[in-house]
Design a protein around this motif. Structure first.
Motif, PDB file in Angstrom:
ATOM      1  N   THR A   1      -2.228  29.797  11.744  1.00  0.00           N
ATOM      2  CA  THR A   1      -1.540  28.796  12.573  1.00  0.00           C
ATOM      3  C   THR A   1      -1.945  27.386  12.185  1.00  0.00           C
ATOM      4  O   THR A   1      -1.829  26.459  12.980  1.00  0.00           O
ATOM      5  CB  THR A   1      -1.849  29.011  14.069  1.00  0.00           C
ATOM      6  OG1 THR A   1      -3.259  28.851  14.289  1.00  0.00           O
ATOM      7  CG2 THR A   1      -1.409  30.386  14.533  1.00  0.00           C
ATOM      8  N   ALA A   2      -2.386  27.205  10.934  1.00  0.00           N
ATOM      9  CA  ALA A   2      -3.000  25.934  10.535  1.00  0.00           C
ATOM     10  C   ALA A   2      -1.980  24.933   9.998  1.00  0.00           C
ATOM     11  O   ALA A   2      -1.974  24.614   8.810  1.00  0.00           O
ATOM     12  CB  ALA A   2      -4.090  26.192   9.498  1.00  0.00           C
ATOM     13  N   ALA A   3      -1.118  24.436  10.855  1.00  0.00           N
ATOM     14  CA  ALA A   3      -0.180  23.372  10.466  1.00  0.00           C
ATOM     15  C   ALA A   3      -0.901  22.033  10.602  1.00  0.00           C
ATOM     16  O   ALA A   3      -0.604  21.225  11.477  1.00  0.00           O
ATOM     17  CB  ALA A   3       1.061  23.412  11.341  1.00  0.00           C
ATOM     18  N   ILE A   4      -1.865  21.792   9.726  1.00  0.00           N
ATOM     19  CA  ILE A   4      -2.789  20.670   9.908  1.00  0.00           C
ATOM     20  C   ILE A   4      -2.539  19.522   8.938  1.00  0.00           C
ATOM     21  O   ILE A   4      -3.308  18.571   8.897  1.00  0.00           O
ATOM     22  CB  ILE A   4      -4.251  21.155   9.761  1.00  0.00           C
ATOM     23  CG1 ILE A   4      -4.489  21.749   8.363  1.00  0.00           C
ATOM     24  CG2 ILE A   4      -4.579  22.174  10.841  1.00  0.00           C
ATOM     25  CD1 ILE A   4      -5.929  22.168   8.107  1.00  0.00           C
ATOM     26  N   MET A   5      -1.485  19.583   8.138  1.00  0.00           N
ATOM     27  CA  MET A   5      -1.219  18.518   7.179  1.00  0.00           C
ATOM     28  C   MET A   5      -0.832  17.225   7.901  1.00  0.00           C
ATOM     29  O   MET A   5      -0.083  17.241   8.865  1.00  0.00           O
ATOM     30  CB  MET A   5      -0.102  18.927   6.232  1.00  0.00           C
ATOM     31  CG  MET A   5      -0.346  20.256   5.535  1.00  0.00           C
ATOM     32  SD  MET A   5      -1.826  20.277   4.515  1.00  0.00           S
ATOM     33  CE  MET A   5      -1.375  19.119   3.250  1.00  0.00           C
ATOM     34  N   THR A   6      -1.351  16.106   7.413  1.00  0.00           N
ATOM     35  CA  THR A   6      -1.081  14.826   8.077  1.00  0.00           C
ATOM     36  C   THR A   6      -0.490  13.770   7.154  1.00  0.00           C
ATOM     37  O   THR A   6       0.029  12.759   7.637  1.00  0.00           O
ATOM     38  CB  THR A   6      -2.378  14.254   8.684  1.00  0.00           C
ATOM     39  OG1 THR A   6      -3.356  14.103   7.651  1.00  0.00           O
ATOM     40  CG2 THR A   6      -2.914  15.180   9.770  1.00  0.00           C
TER      41      THR A   6
END
Length: 441
Positions: A376-381
């Protein structure tokens, strides 16, 4: 059921992406090759039916003739996961292809224009290979392929009308086909009798939800285009099947090895895709330069709060006895935050037939560390983009490259039961190549 499975297999055959991606990659608020190259900014043009349908349907008014847009995108993900049982375990998601497109045209000499198309709405596919860490009662399933996928493709139809020389409004209606898949050790979170326990689970569900969007475009002068658009949330109830094996759990609890540990259920998963708002401005500095900016709000806080999972008609006698029913109702906490992103792009006309584009996008991370897992790592910024366009007659050829630098997020104390994600670290990065072709008839 056979039809739904066939559609799902088609989507999976042309899908890829990563466990995490930027707002541009995970949730597609714009899809045309021009928008991608401008860092996710929609700048209306006389031939961009795809950008109008996916971002601001009022942009259909800008079309000067029938236009067909086709695109083919591929993404390459990289990442690693570390916790008590793993040290930089790799992401193994393979690249793939996503085709999409749109057709739009003005209706005669009237003030109306329309368009139809298909494009990704949400795409998350993760494939990891790491050791399942010990959980409740020391249960572990050893080295596992941890796979998950949430795919949503939107088929849409839109209409716009020019209310004058400077103002236009548009609307779309869309159907989102959603497929979900999970093949991994599953930790029950809210089911009273099983909370914190873990079993191997293989789940597949499919469903359709409906949504709409409304947009407005204002052209105060020939140098400026201003727009704002809203897309509704989408509720999708998906149905399918789930199977698995609880042997490691049964062994830890002292259940006889001769007792069957496999199970089958009918499965239902409820997904909510978020509503969003996009506001954009394009400044035509002169015939050769265009500067464009956009800001997006994505209401993850009202969508990814909890992921309800309902399993019915269970076949395992031991599990049914413990639960006191053939039905299991569980919910996976997500608690995502709203995301605000900012995009900027520049387009330079090099010659009469060629253009060069650059873009940048930045958004806050919507995923709290308390519910973060590799899947669930939608961590792109951050995202960097560039693109090139070549015009020949009525045709245009586009190529766009986007790069999301590797992002890292650490979890100290996880909010998920069993503590398996305590003191863990996820690293993910994405790059993509998109090819486009459009023709005006």
């Amino acid at each position: 059921m056979k039809f739904r499975r066939s559609v799902s297999m088609l989507l999976f055959a042309f899908s890829f992406v990563a466990a995490s991606a930027s707002a541009q990659d995970f949730y597609w608020n714009s899809a045309s090759t021009r928008s991608l190259a401008l860092g996710g900014v929609y700048a209306p043009s006389t031939s961009d039916a795809l950008g109008a349908l996916t971002t601001n349907p009022a942009g259909l008014t800008y079309l000067t003739s029938p236009s067909l847009d086709l695109a083919l995108s591929t993404e390459f993900a990289r990442g690693s996961f570390s916790n008590s049982a793993n040290n930089n375990a790799p992401m193994t998601t393979a690249p793939g292809l996503v085709p999409y497109g749109a057709f739009g045209m003005p209706i005669g000499k009237s003030r109306f224009s329309f368009g139809v198309g298909f494009a990704p709405d949400l795409a998350s596919v993760s494939d990891w290979h790491y050791v399942d860490p010990p959980g409740y009662a020391g249960v572990t399933y050893g080295m596992q392929w941890q796979k998950s996928a949430i795919l949503a493709g939107r088929t849409m139809a839109g209409m716009s009308v020019a209310l004058g020389h400077k103002l236009s409004v548009g609307v779309t209606a869309g159907a989102d086909y959603n497929s979900n898949a999970l093949h991994a050790p599953y930790i029950f979170q809210s089911q009273p009798q099983l909370a914190g326990t873990k079993t191997l689970l293989d789940l597949h569900t499919y469903g359709v939800g409906w949504n709409t969007s409304v947009g407005l475009m204002l052209e105060p002068s020939k140098k400026w285009d201003l727009g704002v658009a809203w897309k509704s949330h989408t509720v999708i109830v998906t149905n399918g099947s789930a199977s698995g094996d609880a042997r490691a759990l049964f062994t830890a609890l002292g259940v006889s090895s001769s007792t069957p540990s496999t199970f089958n259920y009918a499965a239902q998963v409820k997904n909510i895709l978020p509503q969003s708002v996009a506001a954009n401005v394009a400044w035509h500095v002169n015939p050769r330069w265009v500067l464009a900016f956009q800001t997006d709000w994505v209401n993850w806080g009202g969508a990814f709060v909890n992921l309800p999972v309902t399993l019915t008609n269970g076949t395992n006698a031991v599990i049914n006895s413990v639960v006191g029913s053939t039905t299991l109702v569980d919910g996976v906490p997500l608690h995502w935050r709203d995301q605000y992103s900012f995009h900027g792009g520049v387009e330079r006309l090099l010659t009469e037939n060629t253009s060069l584009r650059f873009g940048y996008a930045h958004g806050n991370n919507p995923v709290p560390s308390g519910t973060l897992t590799p899947m669930t790592a939608a961590i792109m910024t951050n995202q960097l983009a560039t693109g090139f366009a070549y015009h020949r007659g009525r045709s245009r050829f586009d190529v766009t490259y986007t790069f999301d630098p590797t992002s890292q997020q650490q979890v100290q104390q996880s909010d998920l039961l069993a503590g398996e994600y305590n003191n863990s670290t996820v690293r993910v990065g994405v790059q993509a190549l998109t090819l486009g072709y459009s023709i005006q008839f």
